[in-house]
Design a protein around this motif. Sequence first.
Motif, PDB file in Angstrom:
ATOM      1  N   LYS A 273       3.396   7.985  -6.843  1.00 27.32           N
ATOM      2  CA  LYS A 273       2.481   8.756  -7.582  1.00 27.32           C
ATOM      3  C   LYS A 273       1.531   9.395  -6.849  1.00 27.32           C
ATOM      4  CE  LYS A 273       2.564   6.021 -12.019  1.00 27.32           C
ATOM      5  NZ  LYS A 273       1.577   5.757 -13.168  1.00 27.32           N
ATOM      6  N   MET A 274       0.916   8.813  -5.480  1.00 29.53           N
ATOM      7  CA  MET A 274       1.129  10.148  -4.903  1.00 29.53           C
ATOM      8  C   MET A 274      -0.486  10.447  -5.655  1.00 29.53           C
ATOM      9  SD  MET A 274       2.916  11.053  -2.361  1.00 29.53           S
ATOM     10  CE  MET A 274       3.546  12.021  -1.929  1.00 29.53           C
ATOM     11  N   VAL A 275      -1.215   9.186  -6.085  1.00 33.49           N
ATOM     12  CA  VAL A 275      -2.835   9.057  -6.307  1.00 33.49           C
ATOM     13  C   VAL A 275      -3.084   7.856  -5.044  1.00 33.49           C
ATOM     14  CG1 VAL A 275      -4.237   8.426  -8.104  1.00 33.49           C
ATOM     15  CG2 VAL A 275      -1.792   9.481  -8.976  1.00 33.49           C
ATOM     16  N   LYS A 276      -4.061   8.881  -4.342  1.00 29.07           N
ATOM     17  CA  LYS A 276      -4.776   8.005  -3.146  1.00 29.07           C
ATOM     18  C   LYS A 276      -5.436   6.201  -4.209  1.00 29.07           C
ATOM     19  CE  LYS A 276      -2.291   9.955  -0.578  1.00 29.07           C
ATOM     20  NZ  LYS A 276      -1.029   9.869  -0.658  1.00 29.07           N
ATOM     21  N   GLY A 277      -5.960   6.742  -4.657  1.00 28.91           N
ATOM     22  CA  GLY A 277      -6.684   5.922  -5.340  1.00 28.91           C
ATOM     23  C   GLY A 277      -6.708   4.455  -5.522  1.00 28.91           C
TER      24      GLY A 277
ATOM     25  N   ALA B 125      -4.264   2.732  -4.421  1.00 28.91           N
ATOM     26  CA  ALA B 125      -3.112   2.453  -3.178  1.00 28.91           C
ATOM     27  C   ALA B 125      -4.971   1.950  -2.197  1.00 28.91           C
ATOM     28  CB  ALA B 125      -2.694   2.898  -2.628  1.00 28.91           C
ATOM     29  N   PHE B 126      -5.839   3.012  -2.479  1.00 28.63           N
ATOM     30  CA  PHE B 126      -6.660   2.705  -1.220  1.00 28.63           C
ATOM     31  C   PHE B 126      -7.516   1.077  -2.097  1.00 28.63           C
ATOM     32  CE2 PHE B 126      -7.200   7.224  -0.034  1.00 28.63           C
ATOM     33  CZ  PHE B 126      -6.469   6.742   1.579  1.00 28.63           C
TER      34      PHE B 126
ATOM     35  N   SER C 225      -0.112   1.218 -10.823  1.00 32.86           N
ATOM     36  CA  SER C 225       0.052   2.384 -10.148  1.00 32.86           C
ATOM     37  C   SER C 225       1.161   2.786  -9.221  1.00 32.86           C
ATOM     38  CB  SER C 225      -0.746   2.359  -9.634  1.00 32.86           C
ATOM     39  OG  SER C 225      -2.232   3.287 -10.001  1.00 32.86           O
TER      40      SER C 225
ATOM     41  N   TYR D  30       0.707  -1.070  -0.109  1.00 33.03           N
ATOM     42  CA  TYR D  30       0.301  -0.026   0.140  1.00 33.03           C
ATOM     43  C   TYR D  30       0.809   1.229  -0.136  1.00 33.03           C
ATOM     44  CZ  TYR D  30      -2.699   3.820   1.692  1.00 33.03           C
ATOM     45  OH  TYR D  30      -3.461   4.935   2.018  1.00 33.03           O
ATOM     46  N   LEU D  31       1.642   1.037   0.678  1.00 30.00           N
ATOM     47  CA  LEU D  31       2.932   2.658   1.167  1.00 30.00           C
ATOM     48  C   LEU D  31       3.896   2.774  -0.651  1.00 30.00           C
ATOM     49  CD1 LEU D  31       4.421   2.274   4.695  1.00 30.00           C
ATOM     50  CD2 LEU D  31       2.369   3.806   3.958  1.00 30.00           C
TER      51      LEU D  31
ATOM     52  N   GLY E 246       0.668   3.863  -2.915  1.00 28.30           N
ATOM     53  CA  GLY E 246       1.043   5.399  -2.262  1.00 28.30           C
ATOM     54  C   GLY E 246       1.698   6.692  -2.585  1.00 28.30           C
ATOM     55  N   ILE E 247       2.755   6.123  -2.394  1.00 25.09           N
ATOM     56  CA  ILE E 247       3.813   7.182  -2.661  1.00 25.09           C
ATOM     57  C   ILE E 247       4.545   7.399  -3.616  1.00 25.09           C
ATOM     58  CG2 ILE E 247       6.467   7.197  -2.014  1.00 25.09           C
ATOM     59  CD1 ILE E 247       5.558   5.854   0.871  1.00 25.09           C
TER      60      ILE E 247
END
Length: 173
Positions: free
Chosen positions: A25-29, A31-32, A98, A18-19, A22-23
């Motif tokens: 591309k700084m796109v949260k979708g 990763a969530f 991602s 997850y990290l 998330g880290i």
Amino acid sequence: KNYLWLITGWEIMSISSYLIIGINKMVKGPAFIFMLFSEISTASLIISAIITFSISGSFFLEAPVIPVIYLLISLGAFIKMGMFPFMIAEWLPIAHGSAPANASAIFSATMTLMGVFLIYKMTLFITYDIYFQYIGLFFLITGAISLFFGSIYAYISENSKMLAGFSTIENQG
């Protein structure tokens, strides 16, 4: 050797992935979405551990495996592997797309193969029951569908990193 170590390793794998997603591309979708499916997978393993403990009084994987426990563990592994019907959400290919290339290789090689290993390991401890024949048939059908649609999606994929995710699903099938 026991469910507690299995669940701990499963969660470490999920949180670190997850990290990474998330880290990157700084796109949260993505990763969530990845974490949602990972936590559903972990919940399935936790429920199987609770049932095993209530039956045998221990958290050891060698405890007799009944069909319900085997199905719950397989469900958790199928989710982690992105197999059918969970491939419809395309969460694993989105995670591949991602993540950096080296993390995508880890997702493909290590994370999904942990699901295969878990199903194989639990197969060693099953006690024969007529229902396991139907579970085997269910696995064959699920694998065939995952193989078919994973290869089609990989063929038409325009994103080369998502192609790796679909190829992983196809290979797991």
